[in-house]
Design a protein around this motif. Structure first.
Motif, PDB file in Angstrom:
ATOM      1  N   ASN A 170      -1.101 -11.321   2.003  1.00  0.00           N
ATOM      2  CA  ASN A 170      -0.304 -10.949   0.827  1.00  0.00           C
ATOM      3  C   ASN A 170       0.037  -9.456   0.800  1.00  0.00           C
ATOM      4  OD1 ASN A 170       0.327 -13.289  -0.616  1.00  0.00           O
ATOM      5  ND2 ASN A 170      -1.756 -13.426  -1.460  1.00  0.00           N
ATOM      6  N   LEU A 171       0.181  -8.913   1.986  1.00  0.00           N
ATOM      7  CA  LEU A 171       0.491  -7.490   2.113  1.00  0.00           C
ATOM      8  C   LEU A 171       1.935  -7.368   2.579  1.00  0.00           C
ATOM      9  CD1 LEU A 171      -0.476  -4.475   2.263  1.00  0.00           C
ATOM     10  CD2 LEU A 171      -1.122  -4.963   4.648  1.00  0.00           C
ATOM     11  N   ARG A 172       2.809  -6.974   1.690  1.00  0.00           N
ATOM     12  CA  ARG A 172       4.217  -6.963   2.048  1.00  0.00           C
ATOM     13  C   ARG A 172       4.622  -5.688   2.781  1.00  0.00           C
ATOM     14  NH1 ARG A 172       9.645  -9.332   1.207  1.00  0.00           N
ATOM     15  NH2 ARG A 172      10.794  -7.812   2.430  1.00  0.00           N
ATOM     16  N   ALA A 173       4.040  -4.584   2.413  1.00  0.00           N
ATOM     17  CA  ALA A 173       4.545  -3.325   2.976  1.00  0.00           C
ATOM     18  C   ALA A 173       3.497  -2.226   2.905  1.00  0.00           C
ATOM     19  CB  ALA A 173       5.802  -2.871   2.240  1.00  0.00           C
ATOM     20  N   ILE A 174       3.690  -1.222   3.746  1.00  0.00           N
ATOM     21  CA  ILE A 174       2.910   0.016   3.657  1.00  0.00           C
ATOM     22  C   ILE A 174       3.913   1.161   3.580  1.00  0.00           C
ATOM     23  CG2 ILE A 174       1.096   1.416   4.682  1.00  0.00           C
ATOM     24  CD1 ILE A 174       0.479  -1.053   6.476  1.00  0.00           C
ATOM     25  N   ALA A 175       3.950   1.772   2.436  1.00  0.00           N
ATOM     26  CA  ALA A 175       4.888   2.874   2.194  1.00  0.00           C
ATOM     27  C   ALA A 175       4.130   4.185   2.385  1.00  0.00           C
ATOM     28  CB  ALA A 175       5.448   2.788   0.785  1.00  0.00           C
ATOM     29  N   VAL A 176       4.718   5.069   3.158  1.00  0.00           N
ATOM     30  CA  VAL A 176       3.981   6.281   3.519  1.00  0.00           C
ATOM     31  C   VAL A 176       4.836   7.520   3.314  1.00  0.00           C
ATOM     32  CG1 VAL A 176       2.753   7.497   5.360  1.00  0.00           C
ATOM     33  CG2 VAL A 176       2.688   5.008   5.266  1.00  0.00           C
ATOM     34  N   ARG A 177       4.197   8.526   2.760  1.00  0.00           N
ATOM     35  CA  ARG A 177       4.856   9.828   2.664  1.00  0.00           C
ATOM     36  C   ARG A 177       3.835  10.893   3.031  1.00  0.00           C
ATOM     37  NH1 ARG A 177       8.102  13.091   3.654  1.00  0.00           N
ATOM     38  NH2 ARG A 177       9.194  14.433   2.175  1.00  0.00           N
ATOM     39  N   GLY A 178       4.156  11.677   4.050  1.00  0.00           N
ATOM     40  CA  GLY A 178       3.238  12.715   4.500  1.00  0.00           C
ATOM     41  C   GLY A 178       3.967  14.033   4.655  1.00  0.00           C
ATOM     42  N   THR A 179       3.424  15.064   4.075  1.00  0.00           N
ATOM     43  CA  THR A 179       4.092  16.370   4.161  1.00  0.00           C
ATOM     44  C   THR A 179       3.188  17.415   4.807  1.00  0.00           C
ATOM     45  OG1 THR A 179       3.316  17.058   1.987  1.00  0.00           O
ATOM     46  CG2 THR A 179       5.397  15.866   2.065  1.00  0.00           C
ATOM     47  N   GLN A 180       2.053  16.933   5.369  1.00  0.00           N
ATOM     48  CA  GLN A 180       1.165  17.885   6.022  1.00  0.00           C
ATOM     49  C   GLN A 180       1.722  18.271   7.401  1.00  0.00           C
ATOM     50  OE1 GLN A 180      -2.710  16.010   6.074  1.00  0.00           O
ATOM     51  NE2 GLN A 180      -2.635  15.509   3.908  1.00  0.00           N
ATOM     52  N   LYS A 181       1.177  19.346   7.919  1.00  0.00           N
ATOM     53  CA  LYS A 181       1.575  19.734   9.274  1.00  0.00           C
ATOM     54  C   LYS A 181       0.658  19.053  10.279  1.00  0.00           C
ATOM     55  CE  LYS A 181       3.934  24.043   8.591  1.00  0.00           C
ATOM     56  NZ  LYS A 181       3.944  25.491   8.716  1.00  0.00           N
ATOM     57  N   LEU A 208       0.857  -1.192   0.000  1.00  0.00           N
ATOM     58  CA  LEU A 208       0.000   0.000   0.000  1.00  0.00           C
ATOM     59  C   LEU A 208       0.884   1.230   0.000  1.00  0.00           C
ATOM     60  CD1 LEU A 208      -3.041   0.988   0.340  1.00  0.00           C
ATOM     61  CD2 LEU A 208      -2.454   1.331   2.759  1.00  0.00           C
ATOM     62  N   PHE A 209       0.529   2.186  -0.835  1.00  0.00           N
ATOM     63  CA  PHE A 209       1.246   3.458  -0.817  1.00  0.00           C
ATOM     64  C   PHE A 209       0.281   4.553  -0.370  1.00  0.00           C
ATOM     65  CE2 PHE A 209       3.040   7.188  -3.449  1.00  0.00           C
ATOM     66  CZ  PHE A 209       3.886   7.581  -2.407  1.00  0.00           C
ATOM     67  N   VAL A 210       0.640   5.207   0.709  1.00  0.00           N
ATOM     68  CA  VAL A 210      -0.183   6.287   1.266  1.00  0.00           C
ATOM     69  C   VAL A 210       0.586   7.587   1.113  1.00  0.00           C
ATOM     70  CG1 VAL A 210      -1.351   7.175   3.316  1.00  0.00           C
ATOM     71  CG2 VAL A 210      -1.105   4.697   2.999  1.00  0.00           C
ATOM     72  N   HIS A 211      -0.071   8.566   0.507  1.00  0.00           N
ATOM     73  CA  HIS A 211       0.639   9.815   0.238  1.00  0.00           C
ATOM     74  C   HIS A 211      -0.315  10.995   0.381  1.00  0.00           C
ATOM     75  CE1 HIS A 211       3.268  12.378  -2.693  1.00  0.00           C
ATOM     76  NE2 HIS A 211       3.346  12.790  -1.448  1.00  0.00           N
ATOM     77  N   ASP A 212      -0.168  11.739   1.477  1.00  0.00           N
ATOM     78  CA  ASP A 212      -0.933  12.974   1.684  1.00  0.00           C
ATOM     79  C   ASP A 212      -2.419  12.849   1.328  1.00  0.00           C
ATOM     80  OD1 ASP A 212       1.120  14.371   2.814  1.00  0.00           O
ATOM     81  OD2 ASP A 212       1.751  15.336   0.958  1.00  0.00           O
ATOM     82  N   GLY A 213      -3.097  11.988   2.051  1.00  0.00           N
ATOM     83  CA  GLY A 213      -4.548  11.888   1.889  1.00  0.00           C
ATOM     84  C   GLY A 213      -5.000  10.892   0.839  1.00  0.00           C
ATOM     85  N   ASP A 214      -4.065  10.404   0.029  1.00  0.00           N
ATOM     86  CA  ASP A 214      -4.388   9.397  -0.985  1.00  0.00           C
ATOM     87  C   ASP A 214      -3.781   8.057  -0.611  1.00  0.00           C
ATOM     88  OD1 ASP A 214      -5.970  10.656  -2.832  1.00  0.00           O
ATOM     89  OD2 ASP A 214      -4.255  11.551  -3.894  1.00  0.00           O
TER      90      ASP A 214
END
Lengths: 625, 625
Positions: free
Chosen positions: B198-209, B123-129
């Motif tokens: 079958n979930l290998r990873a959760i990659a996250v990038r967040g730039t909110q305050k 899963l890739f999580v990035h600023d609300g998406d």
């Protein structure tokens, strides 16, 4: 915890006339704070179960708190406690005023009386010293005369006197202790215990400074409280405690005619507003408090109320007023004066007279029993005459001086069903059918029906309402209807009760503390820490309240109380006869379910109501079993 | 409570590949705060009892807290929770690092996974998406390779990756979840649950305050914490968590040779001091934290430890070291690297291997079972080989990958007596015979033997000691011996546990919070209030911890756990074989009495350990029954 809260306990053996001083460990103060917990600490350790409440073996404790005498407002309340001659269980009553702080500034954190003086005495406490003095010349006198005589004898008009009046001398089972003639440790008959010990008064003069761990921080928090008061002025100053009479009436929860009714046609005539508009002469207050909720009143003929005895509080307004069907404010004010003059608990007096009125109307009493007095609801003069007869134990007054329950039992034929009481103590002026946490509060209070167990439900109905603010820091974030008695209400009541239990130990007035006062719970924690130096928290402080509650429970269990005593009188299961809640009654099954749930919440056995060993261990109370 | 803490919950249906977002009421955040309580809220509502932990029906929750991502140190811990494949009950593990804050700054308070992906995904999580991506190319790879590949694929080196390794893919029952290759949600096999989905990873990038209610007050409290840290610097920075190894050894409570012994002859060789003097290359840390307790190490031949996987914590030092009789720090560091490379819980790995070593020496296993490996205490290479074999489920590793208890049951003939576990989870590296609150802590922990239930007794022996400071604000003012298991100890443990339960919800590290860190409980309350705007208190916050604990209890009861599962393995009732506590064992009767007392303290039935209805009502948990 080497922070240095130290204090002295004064011991007075009245039988031997011996006085000694103890300096307990700091742990005692930290685990009890003062007030009811401190008193119970000694009662549980030193009073044998089964003792005669009016015998020399009863222990009588006067207990201010760690905060009494410090500069913040509202911290002036102190406890008088003993085995109660009214209930046979834990007896306790708090009063504000000036006496508690004065005792602290005289160097003492408590006084413990044992035995019985061979003849009438009073105790004089003065800056670390104490002596017993002859009270023969004041015995039998009104409280006003006695206070003047003591001050005159000791040559100091600033002496604070806590005393009983003639009613206490005559062992009226709901005689009170008064300071300044108007601040009353009213309930559970502590005045009778004093009387039984031939102890008329405790005169105190203290000129020491309070022992503050961090005076700057104390001053800082005091200023925060003051600033918060300016932001939230209330009716309490303007109208006093009876400001809410019209509201209660409109909600159908103004106790009227011995709790048969919830609305009183003359409600406005006895309200705080009417008082302010008519007989009010001054607003009185307690040590260091600017809220000044107390009333001083004066009337001319026919009642000629003497202002030195203060004016009636809400409890008195309702108990001598609507509960007796009396709508004449001046007559009520006279009744209040008489109670303070003789040293009677205005609540029990009013509820007992209202019972007698109903009993009279129902034929349990005849004019032959009442010296010809037409003891009907609405007869103000009959109400006033009853107060005098009770205080003097004259005629029917001798029977009523035993309390409404004992009187009803003597009358027999089911008169008991007309008594509004729990554990033998008469109801205060709050209607459990319309404020359901009171149903549990009255039934479970260790001192019998008591309205100081928790804030009242009407405050909890609205987010942003005062009661709601009180419990929000404990995690209660949703309002609950006043008529609800389910799990959400019990949760709310249980949490509110933690706060009130604490207040009864720490000596804080609930008009200064949460909910309606300016001192938030977080300020209270900061202030306590600044005064004592303890690294404390709201959690620890609330646990002290819980400790006190469990100690009281253990005390009553030792005296033979069981779950069956956590009950309500029959009237609560009968419908109100008028007002907004006409037809409303408490459902017995719902009440019993709520009680069971409460037991479990409290860590008590759900069947017997006995605290579990685990709960006692958590509260460090295994020593008390 | 219109203060405005709002948050979003991400829902990922792996079976359907559907992603949705929910915005729960503020009440959810206030009553749970995050972490274990938040996860349990969903597990109790949505997971059916009896579900296969490794089936698609299991619910997998990643839950940071209301504080994750805010500027104070130590607030970076987040929970991974699901039904545990190791214990069959509540599975939960916390980790610090950077992932929890990153998820918050990407706009989410939790992620809930349901179902099973048809093929490997991340899963890739990035600023609300959020989006699911193919993980075929990284499936089977070491964690280091996988993290690099994900960052490369997404084109952002600052992406934080929480992932499983090959051990999770192979459903090793104590596979962990790792972020930054070294911060581990280690316990209860959450990595296996990820693998089963079958979930290998959760990659996250967040730039909110971070969403701060009162940023100025947040900054004020942050500065107080910082100032307090300067006043109380600790060993934690200099020596890391294994600084205390020599102390534990001297007290006879360094778990050695599968808990047969309490002292290890090579203790100094595996201490934090030795690490600092030899293989330490850097001190790592978590989001916003200056304590920097983490280690980074590097060694040459024969082990060539790769520093990207960090260095061993105390738990790993003891589990792969003294517990296996291994005194070679470089070998332990290699074992740590392998566990992080493959994604294994170092605690359960070490305790399982130590069990296997004892079983081998006792004849339950022969060289034929171990591919000829001489699986004896002290054989470092055997220990390292076992890690590889377990991760890959090769040979005896396939059996041991089931956990020590399941492996022993397969061996039969009483091998189970050699397993150090509670509820099927292997012991961590703290000796209940020498720290008696752990006896209850291990036995009662809803996740099986867990050392994060409360601070450890040795800290409570001395007023002014760190553990003592921790519980003083709760009203515990007297020290209790580490060997005591009576009511005073249970009271202390119960109170300390309230704090730790809270930490597991609010995401606070106990090296930053009380007892040893600079953030006092009062600062924590102030900080929480500043972040959220809630008029809260320590009382409310501790009640959240208690709520979480009771929710976990209810979860386990649903899964069939009973009081009989709150037990200790036989070895705890047998004497230690060496060291300062040689000959010391736990008395079974004393243990059972303590457990019963604890049940009552907790508001649970003293026989069955089931929370009473009253306790659940107090905690607003009747919905969960």
């Amino acid at each position: 915890m080497a922070h240095g809260y130290t204090g002295k306990i004064l011991r007075v053996d009245l039988t031997e006339g011996k006085i000694s001083i103890e300096e307990p460990d700091e742990k005692l103060y930290r685990s009890c704070l003062g007030g009811s917990a401190l008193a119970l600490h000694y009662l549980l350790r030193e009073l044998k179960p089964g003792a005669d409440p009016l015998g020399p073996e009863n222990l009588l404790v006067f207990a201010p708190s760690i905060l009494n005498g410090t500069p913040a407002p509202g911290c002036s309340r102190f406890t008088v406690a003993a085995k109660s001659p009214l209930t046979g269980g834990f007896g306790e009553a708090e009063a504000g005023g000036w006496w508690g702080p004065e005792l602290k500034l005289a160097g003492f954190d408590a006084i413990i009386f044992t035995g019985r003086a061979p003849r009438p005495v009073y105790l004089f406490v003065h800056d670390g010293d104490a002596s017993l003095r002859d009270a023969a010349s004041i015995w039998g006198k009104d409280t006003g005369e006695a206070q003047a005589a003591i001050r005159h004898e000791l040559g100091d008009e600033r002496i604070r006197v806590a005393q009983i009046g003639p009613a206490g001398e005559k062992l009226v089972r709901y005689a009170c202790v008064l300071n300044e003639l108007k601040h009353s440790n009213g309930r559970t008959g502590m005045g009778a215990v004093m009387g039984s010990k031939n102890l008329r008064a405790i005169a105190v003069r203290g000129t020491q400074k309070p022992n503050l761990f961090d005076p700057e921080r104390v001053e800082e928090v005091r200023k925060q409280i003051r600033a918060n008061y300016h932001q939230t002025p209330g009716d309490m100053h303007d109208l006093g405690t009876s400001g809410g009479v019209p509201f209660l009436d409109s909600r159908g929860i103004l106790p009227t005619r011995n709790f048969r009714q919830g609305s009183f046609e003359a409600a406005r005539q006895i309200s705080g507003q009417t008082m302010a508009d008519t007989i009010l002469t001054n607003r009185g207050t307690c040590y260091a408090c600017y809220i000044a909720c107390k009333r001083e009143v004066k009337t001319g003929e026919p009642y000629n109320v003497d202002p030195i005895y203060g004016g009636p509080e809400y409890e008195t307004i309702a108990s001598l007023g609507s509960l007796c069907g009396v709508g004449d404010l001046a007559a009520i004010a006279k009744g209040n004066e008489l109670c303070n003059r003789y040293g009677l608990d205005t609540i029990s007096v009013g509820t007992t007279i209202a019972f007698a009125m109903e009993a009279f109307e129902a034929g349990y009493l005849s004019p032959a029993d009442t010296d010809g007095i037409d003891l009907r609801f609405g007869n103000a003069d009959a109400m006033l005459k009853m107060i005098e007869m009770i205080a003097q134990r004259r005629g029917i007054g001798d029977l009523l001086a035993e309390g409404a329950l004992r009187a009803a039992r003597k009358m027999g034929n089911g008169a008991e069903a007309l008594v509004l009481h729990c554990k033998g103590q008469e109801f205060p002026m709050h209607e459990p059918r319309g404020k359901r946490s009171l149903a549990i509060g009255y039934a479970l209070s260790p001192t019998g029906a008591c309205h100081m167990e928790a804030d009242h439900d009407t405050d909890f109905e609205t987010p942003g309402g005062p009661g709601f603010d009180a419990v929000e820091p404990l995690g209660i974030t949703e309002p609950v209807s006043a008529l609800d008695m389910g799990p959400a209400k019990m949760r709310l009541f249980y949490n509110a009760q933690q706060i009130w239990n604490l207040y009864n130990c720490i000596g804080l007035c609930d008009f200064v503390g949460t909910p309606i006062g300016p001192m938030t719970l977080s300020m209270l924690v900061d202030y306590t820490s600044a005064v004592t130096g303890w690294n404390t928290s709201l959690y620890e402080l609330l646990k002290v309240g819980e400790r006190s509650q469990n100690m009281a429970r253990l005390f009553n269990i030792r005296e033979g109380f069981t779950a069956a005593d956590d009950n309500l009188p029959p009237r609560m299961f009968q419908p109100l006869e008028n007002g907004a809640l006409k037809g409303v009654a408490i459902d017995r099954e719902a009440f019993e379910a709520a009680r069971r749930l409460y037991y479990e919440m409290a860590g008590w056995d759900p069947e017997t109501g006995v605290p579990t060993r685990g709960k006692l261990a958590e509260l460090d109370l295994l020593w008390a079993v």
